[in-house]
Motif scaffolding. Structure first.
Motif, PDB file in Angstrom:
ATOM      1  N   ASN A 106       0.735  -1.273   0.211  1.00  6.28           N
ATOM      2  CA  ASN A 106       0.103  -0.152   0.056  1.00  6.28           C
ATOM      3  C   ASN A 106       0.755   1.247   0.007  1.00  6.28           C
TER       4      ASN A 106
ATOM      5  N   LYS B 244      -0.723   4.425  -1.029  1.00  9.50           N
ATOM      6  CA  LYS B 244      -1.777   5.318  -0.177  1.00  9.50           C
ATOM      7  C   LYS B 244      -1.116   6.221   0.916  1.00  9.50           C
TER       8      LYS B 244
ATOM      9  N   ASP C 188     -11.526  -0.259   3.232  1.00 10.95           N
ATOM     10  CA  ASP C 188     -10.683   0.836   3.002  1.00 10.95           C
ATOM     11  C   ASP C 188     -11.576   2.059   3.734  1.00 10.95           C
TER      12      ASP C 188
ATOM     13  N   ASP D 202      -5.372   7.232   4.683  1.00 13.64           N
ATOM     14  CA  ASP D 202      -5.946   6.103   4.362  1.00 13.64           C
ATOM     15  C   ASP D 202      -5.658   5.079   5.365  1.00 13.64           C
TER      16      ASP D 202
ATOM     17  N   PRO E 101      -6.011   1.002   4.956  1.00 13.30           N
ATOM     18  CA  PRO E 101      -6.568  -0.039   4.201  1.00 13.30           C
ATOM     19  C   PRO E 101      -7.256  -1.020   4.738  1.00 13.30           C
TER      20      PRO E 101
END
Length: 471
Positions: free
Chosen positions: A4, A7, A347, A354, A356
């Motif tokens: 990720n 993100k 999410d 952010d 996840p």
């Protein structure tokens, strides 16, 4: 490679290959390490603990956002090996997934299991166990006692009788097995952070030990259930929690029908929660009173001014103002410091970052309850800080959430607090206390250790002085 990366994850300390931040937080007091890291990296912090992506929340403002009742996407607990084993694949309340079953069982808790009336109905057995404790301490007056051992036996007896009823055999074996279960639930070794390595629990023998403990508990609970089902015409005045669950099940009007497995899982919830947090809070309260003689003197004076007979009543305890302040301050510093993790089902965005799906979200309650923006002298034991405060522990004041908040707030607050207050008051009413071997109050060891509960590393050793001997 860290997943990720595209993100906007919260900030956090650098992560090592494979183990991530595990070495940084492995400690007897991980909540202290996490608070220190939060002061460096911010109130919302991203860690990787082994294979587990984890977000740590360390301020009341963000705790409120996470635990807000509308945020159902992060209301679930992570799946763990021990919760699956001990709670019949998480069929209890604490670890079950948010959904119709969980909502129904919470309602049963609020309307049937843990009402104020129900708690009062257990006053007679609490009084009996406290009288037994009193007699035991009278025989030990003037000698050094292991406070934890004496107090834990009393609390455990009350919780077991309230949950399972008076007439069950194997009480000693049951309590030993419940202690083994608590140790298993609190066992966060390295394998716990690597789901792909769970097979090592089988190789090491841990999983086999947990399964054996669960099987032995299951046999005892089945025997108790069978005994309760065979009773006829029992009054509701003194129903054990197990009787209540059986009655609700047999009424047959539930949206989600429950089975004996559900009943056993919820009974284990009640036993583990009832035996865990109250004993921890009582020992810390007595430790702080021994370390602060002026606070002890003030509280003991209130207790002895209010209590009029040989036994302490609920009405008398409700009128003890300073007692409430001492218990609140103990809860602020010594309640379970880390809320059981939640996991994001999808999410989401928290405070502009952010998060996840499948990220563990950990709320550092101890950091919130020692937040310098919310508390003056936050690490000091000062009951008077609550003197003119409207703060309460019912989940609306997020700088003080010893029982959690939102959907997952502990349903047993009245039961647990009633136990804590009665035990502490009885210790202070019937006995004076001193430290052994000339130990000075400031020399008392307050080192903490965190496992299934937060406890003093070394059990409190103190000397009861009977009022009878004084007279």
């Amino acid at each position: 490679m860290e997943p990720n990366t595209s993100k906007n994850l919260p900030p956090g300390p650098p992560k090592l290959p494979i183990i991530g931040n595990l070495l940084q937080v492995k400690s007897l007091t991980p909540y202290r390490i996490l608070r220190d890291l939060a002061r460096q990296y911010g109130p919302i912090m991203h860690l990787r603990l082994g294979q587990l992506p984890t977000v740590v929340i360390s301020t009341p403002r963000l705790a409120q956002e996470i635990m807000n009742a509308s945020v159902s996407s992060i209301a679930d607990r992570p799946v763990t090996t021990t919760s699956q084993i001990f709670y019949y694949k998480a069929q209890d309340i604490g670890f079950s997934l948010y959904g119709p079953y969980w909502v129904q069982m919470r309602k049963i808790c609020a309307s049937e299991l843990l009402t104020a009336e129900r708690v009062r109905s257990y006053g007679y057995l609490q009084a009996e166990e406290l009288e037994n404790m009193h007699k035991s301490l009278e025989s030990l007056a003037g000698t050094v006692i292991d406070f934890r051992q004496i107090m834990t036996q009393t609390v455990n007896n009350v919780i077991c009788r309230a949950t399972l009823g008076d007439n069950y055999k194997d009480q000693k074996e049951l309590i030993e097995l419940l202690n083994e279960m608590m140790n298993g639930l609190g066992d966060m070794d390295v394998v716990s952070y690597f789901p792909s390595l769970q097979f090592l629990n089988g190789i090491s023998g841990k999983k086999g030990k947990w399964l054996k403990t669960h099987k032995q508990l299951d046999i005892i609970l089945d025997d108790i259930l069978e005994e309760h089902k065979n009773r006829k015409g029992q009054s509701r005045d003194h129903e054990a929690l197990l009787d209540v669950l059986l009655r609700v099940k047999e009424a047959g009007d539930l949206d989600v029908p429950i089975t004996n497995v559900n009943i056993k899982a919820v009974a284990l919830d009640m036993l583990i929660a009832g035996m865990g947090t109250p004993t921890s809070v009582i020992e810390w309260a007595m430790s702080e009173l021994m370390r602060n003689p002026e606070i002890m003197k003030k509280l003991q004076a209130e207790v002895r001014a209010v209590v009029k007979g040989k036994t302490v009543t609920d009405t008398e305890i409700q009128s003890m103002h300073y007692l409430k302040l001492v218990i609140k301050e103990t809860l602020r510093l010594y309640s379970p410091p880390l809320l059981a993790p939640r996991v994001s089902k999808k999410d989401c965005n928290i405070d502009g970052y952010d998060i996840p799906a499948n990220t563990n979200i950990l709320i550092n309650v101890w950091a919130c309850q020692t937040d310098p923006d919310s508390w003056e002298n936050p690490d000091s034991f000062i009951p008077e800080r609550f003197e003119n405060s409207t703060l309460n522990y019912m989940g609306s004041d997020f700088q003080f959430i010893p029982f959690g908040a939102g959907r997952r707030i502990c349903p047993g607050i009245p039961f647990g607090l009633n136990m804590v207050e009665h035990v502490v008051v009885n210790f202070l009413y019937h006995f004076d206390w001193k430290l052994p071997n000339g130990l000075k109050p400031q020399e008392l060891d307050m080192t903490e250790v965190y496992g299934a509960n937060k406890l003093p590393k070394n059990p409190l050793q103190i000397v009861p002085i009977s009022k009878l001997l004084e007279n």
